[in-house]
Design an enzyme around this catalytic site. Structure first.
Site, PDB file in Angstrom:
ATOM      1  N   HIS A 235       4.425   6.880   3.191  1.00 17.58           N
ATOM      2  CA  HIS A 235       5.378   5.835   2.824  1.00 17.58           C
ATOM      3  C   HIS A 235       4.733   4.845   1.868  1.00 17.58           C
ATOM      4  O   HIS A 235       3.520   4.864   1.697  1.00 17.58           O
ATOM      5  CB  HIS A 235       5.861   5.077   4.067  1.00 17.58           C
ATOM      6  CG  HIS A 235       4.752   4.363   4.800  1.00 17.58           C
ATOM      7  ND1 HIS A 235       4.055   4.951   5.835  1.00 17.58           N
ATOM      8  CD2 HIS A 235       4.206   3.132   4.633  1.00 17.58           C
ATOM      9  CE1 HIS A 235       3.134   4.096   6.276  1.00 17.58           C
ATOM     10  NE2 HIS A 235       3.201   2.978   5.554  1.00 17.58           N
TER      11      HIS A 235
ATOM     12  N   ARG B  11      -1.555  10.841   4.555  1.00 17.62           N
ATOM     13  CA  ARG B  11      -2.181  11.465   5.718  1.00 17.62           C
ATOM     14  C   ARG B  11      -3.285  12.394   5.225  1.00 17.62           C
ATOM     15  O   ARG B  11      -3.067  13.153   4.281  1.00 17.62           O
ATOM     16  CB  ARG B  11      -1.139  12.245   6.512  1.00 17.62           C
ATOM     17  CG  ARG B  11      -0.146  11.356   7.206  1.00 17.62           C
ATOM     18  CD  ARG B  11       0.842  12.173   8.039  1.00 17.62           C
ATOM     19  NE  ARG B  11       1.732  11.282   8.736  1.00 17.62           N
ATOM     20  CZ  ARG B  11       2.904  10.866   8.259  1.00 17.62           C
ATOM     21  NH1 ARG B  11       3.315  11.289   7.082  1.00 17.62           N
ATOM     22  NH2 ARG B  11       3.655  10.045   8.956  1.00 17.62           N
TER      23      ARG B  11
ATOM     24  N   HIS C 135       0.828  -1.205   0.000  1.00 17.06           N
ATOM     25  CA  HIS C 135       0.000   0.000   0.000  1.00 17.06           C
ATOM     26  C   HIS C 135       0.861   1.253   0.000  1.00 17.06           C
ATOM     27  O   HIS C 135       2.034   1.194   0.319  1.00 17.06           O
ATOM     28  CB  HIS C 135      -0.963   0.019   1.198  1.00 17.06           C
ATOM     29  CG  HIS C 135      -0.298   0.082   2.532  1.00 17.06           C
ATOM     30  ND1 HIS C 135      -0.173  -1.013   3.359  1.00 17.06           N
ATOM     31  CD2 HIS C 135       0.275   1.103   3.223  1.00 17.06           C
ATOM     32  CE1 HIS C 135       0.442  -0.678   4.472  1.00 17.06           C
ATOM     33  NE2 HIS C 135       0.725   0.613   4.416  1.00 17.06           N
TER      34      HIS C 135
ATOM     35  N   GLU D 284      -3.588   3.355   2.017  1.00 14.72           N
ATOM     36  CA  GLU D 284      -3.874   3.500   3.452  1.00 14.72           C
ATOM     37  C   GLU D 284      -4.073   4.982   3.723  1.00 14.72           C
ATOM     38  O   GLU D 284      -3.170   5.784   3.513  1.00 14.72           O
ATOM     39  CB  GLU D 284      -2.702   2.982   4.279  1.00 14.72           C
ATOM     40  CG  GLU D 284      -2.818   3.288   5.754  1.00 14.72           C
ATOM     41  CD  GLU D 284      -1.543   2.955   6.526  1.00 14.72           C
ATOM     42  OE1 GLU D 284      -1.244   3.692   7.484  1.00 14.72           O
ATOM     43  OE2 GLU D 284      -0.851   1.978   6.180  1.00 14.72           O
TER      44      GLU D 284
ATOM     45  N   ASN E 269      -4.856  11.473  11.623  1.00 18.56           N
ATOM     46  CA  ASN E 269      -4.426  11.799  12.982  1.00 18.56           C
ATOM     47  C   ASN E 269      -5.471  12.750  13.545  1.00 18.56           C
ATOM     48  O   ASN E 269      -5.735  13.807  12.973  1.00 18.56           O
ATOM     49  CB  ASN E 269      -3.035  12.438  12.960  1.00 18.56           C
ATOM     50  CG  ASN E 269      -1.996  11.460  12.468  1.00 18.56           C
ATOM     51  OD1 ASN E 269      -1.773  10.437  13.093  1.00 18.56           O
ATOM     52  ND2 ASN E 269      -1.387  11.743  11.330  1.00 18.56           N
TER      53      ASN E 269
ATOM     54  N   GLU F  43       8.113   1.092   4.246  1.00 18.80           N
ATOM     55  CA  GLU F  43       7.754   0.232   5.373  1.00 18.80           C
ATOM     56  C   GLU F  43       7.862  -1.223   4.947  1.00 18.80           C
ATOM     57  O   GLU F  43       7.388  -1.606   3.883  1.00 18.80           O
ATOM     58  CB  GLU F  43       6.326   0.546   5.810  1.00 18.80           C
ATOM     59  CG  GLU F  43       5.853  -0.280   6.994  1.00 18.80           C
ATOM     60  CD  GLU F  43       4.425   0.070   7.401  1.00 18.80           C
ATOM     61  OE1 GLU F  43       4.101  -0.162   8.561  1.00 18.80           O
ATOM     62  OE2 GLU F  43       3.642   0.553   6.545  1.00 18.80           O
TER      63      GLU F  43
END
Length: 130
Positions: A74, A9, A5, A56, A60, A122
């Site tokens: 990432h 954000r 993925h 993804e 936050n 990641e």
């Protein structure tokens, strides 16, 4: 290995899910709140995560907007063994920026490596709990 993925954000999760699903025709695959970490993850894509690369969306809870320069998170690559993958990457001259281990506020085993331009990648264990 395979690409899992790309994480972005987002300031308004519902608005982003609506865009990716209604405008781009993706499907919301899963969504999970992490109250201790004060964030929500939503995975969205055109196919099942078992065989397709997805996005993804990370919200936050205390952030309503991002500058484009810090909105990118990432990419993720699935590996059979995160610890061994990090050893192999180090042997080939790669820079590990987050040592392998369980995710904070979760159970997935992960690590991060940095590419020559500073982008984060990641590494996730093939057996994820979340």
């Amino acid at each position: 290995m395979r690409l899992l993925h790309t994480m972005l954000r987002v300031g308004d999760l519902d608005r982003s899910i609506a865009f990716y699903s209604e405008v781009l025709g993706m499907t919301l695959l899963r969504r999970k709140d992490y109250p201790e970490g004060k964030f929500t993850l939503a995975f969205i894509g055109y196919g099942n995560e078992a065989d397709s690369t997805v996005i993804e969306l990370t919200h936050n809870w205390d952030t309503t907007a991002y500058e484009l320069g810090n909105g990118y998170g990432h990419i993720a690559i699935e590996v059979d063994d995160v610890y061994k993958a990090c050893d192999d990457i180090r042997q080939r001259g790669g820079k590990i920026t987050r040592e392998p281990g369980p995710m904070q506020h979760g159970a997935s085993v992960l690590a991060f490596v940095e590419d020559p331009d500073g982008y984060k990648i990641e590494l996730l264990s093939a057996k994820r709990a979340d």
